[in-house]
Design an enzyme around this catalytic site. Sequence first.
Site, PDB file in Angstrom:
ATOM      1  N   CYS A 117      -9.799  -1.101  -2.786  1.00  0.00           N
ATOM      2  CA  CYS A 117      -8.490  -0.521  -3.097  1.00  0.00           C
ATOM      3  C   CYS A 117      -7.534  -1.596  -3.600  1.00  0.00           C
ATOM      4  O   CYS A 117      -6.798  -1.399  -4.572  1.00  0.00           O
ATOM      5  CB  CYS A 117      -7.933   0.158  -1.855  1.00  0.00           C
ATOM      6  N   CYS A 140       0.953   4.292  -2.575  1.00  0.00           N
ATOM      7  CA  CYS A 140      -0.095   5.328  -2.590  1.00  0.00           C
ATOM      8  C   CYS A 140      -0.282   6.007  -1.232  1.00  0.00           C
ATOM      9  O   CYS A 140      -0.665   7.178  -1.176  1.00  0.00           O
ATOM     10  CB  CYS A 140      -1.443   4.717  -3.002  1.00  0.00           C
ATOM     11  N   HIS A 141      -0.046   5.272  -0.146  1.00  0.00           N
ATOM     12  CA  HIS A 141      -0.390   5.767   1.179  1.00  0.00           C
ATOM     13  C   HIS A 141       0.818   5.711   2.115  1.00  0.00           C
ATOM     14  O   HIS A 141       1.740   4.928   1.910  1.00  0.00           O
ATOM     15  CB  HIS A 141      -1.521   4.932   1.799  1.00  0.00           C
ATOM     16  N   CYS A 180     -25.643 -11.522  16.561  1.00  0.00           N
ATOM     17  CA  CYS A 180     -26.861 -11.042  17.228  1.00  0.00           C
ATOM     18  C   CYS A 180     -28.100 -11.532  16.492  1.00  0.00           C
ATOM     19  O   CYS A 180     -29.088 -11.927  17.113  1.00  0.00           O
ATOM     20  CB  CYS A 180     -26.864  -9.515  17.289  1.00  0.00           C
ATOM     21  N   CYS A 236     -32.458  -4.842  23.770  1.00  0.00           N
ATOM     22  CA  CYS A 236     -31.290  -5.322  24.523  1.00  0.00           C
ATOM     23  C   CYS A 236     -30.362  -4.174  24.902  1.00  0.00           C
ATOM     24  O   CYS A 236     -30.048  -3.968  26.074  1.00  0.00           O
ATOM     25  CB  CYS A 236     -30.525  -6.359  23.703  1.00  0.00           C
ATOM     26  N   HIS A 237     -29.897  -3.442  23.889  1.00  0.00           N
ATOM     27  CA  HIS A 237     -28.757  -2.546  24.078  1.00  0.00           C
ATOM     28  C   HIS A 237     -29.124  -1.139  24.525  1.00  0.00           C
ATOM     29  O   HIS A 237     -28.236  -0.367  24.900  1.00  0.00           O
ATOM     30  CB  HIS A 237     -27.934  -2.506  22.791  1.00  0.00           C
ATOM     31  N   ARG A 284     -20.169  -9.614  14.371  1.00  0.00           N
ATOM     32  CA  ARG A 284     -20.915  -9.487  15.625  1.00  0.00           C
ATOM     33  C   ARG A 284     -22.399  -9.267  15.360  1.00  0.00           C
ATOM     34  O   ARG A 284     -23.249  -9.820  16.056  1.00  0.00           O
ATOM     35  CB  ARG A 284     -20.355  -8.309  16.444  1.00  0.00           C
ATOM     36  N   CYS A 327       0.791  -1.237   0.000  1.00  0.00           N
ATOM     37  CA  CYS A 327       0.000   0.000   0.000  1.00  0.00           C
ATOM     38  C   CYS A 327       0.821   1.283   0.000  1.00  0.00           C
ATOM     39  O   CYS A 327       0.274   2.364  -0.247  1.00  0.00           O
ATOM     40  CB  CYS A 327      -0.935   0.024   1.212  1.00  0.00           C
TER      41      CYS A 327
END
Length: 240
Positions: free
Chosen positions: A93, A60-61, A201, A159-160, A197, A57
């Site tokens: 990319c 370019c970076h 759920c 739940c959250h 994740r 990479c």
Amino acid sequence: MRRTLALLLLALPASAQDRRSGFEDMARETQAMQRDDMQNPGMLWVAEGEERFNRDCTSCHTEASMRGVAARYPAWDEATGAPIDLAGRISACVERHQRATPPARESQALLALTAYVAHQSRGLPISRPTDPRLAPALAQGRALYGERRGQLDLSCVQCHDDNAGRRLAGSVIPQAHPTGYPLYRLEWQGLGSLQRRLRGCMTGVRSEPFAYGAAEYVALEIFLNDRAAGMAIETPAVRP
């Protein structure tokens, strides 16, 4: 200064004042694992990502140019005319500039590169998605977060938001702030993305998950970042 800070905190809505990272609900031993880079297993992926970045990479970076990148993703992708998350940007990319087959979602290569790039923003606040082109996806993510799903007929909110801090099967229910992804989860014995994740759920409430890379996951991430705006990036976090 303290008086000004106190007044600012009082001006915030209660939900903003009370936000807490899942880190704060962990056992001290797990917190210590995240704090110490020599003990944090996620740093193995960061190290691999650094090797891949330096190899593939740097034409370019630069490492310095990656500072703050993770804090502002998902972002608008001009090439596809749609929102894209950080892993999707890295994958595109690789395909565009290296003319190589893009790494698959949840592959070792993509997790490592994403963890390395996100690690460069550790400690920086998550940015609120202000690009007006993201507004429809933000609204979609908000709707998905509140939508009841699966055979258990549960939503993320129940739940959250409604039960955060209580226990489910012996574990504390977190507020679901995406501050540490990709993160090392002790349950997984490995690194995983936010999409992994979210899929967990969904299957937990007996709902059919979306495919990796689905626009619905990107929309959810935009909403979750809006909800967590200002909280510090922890990548690679450790969670139970």
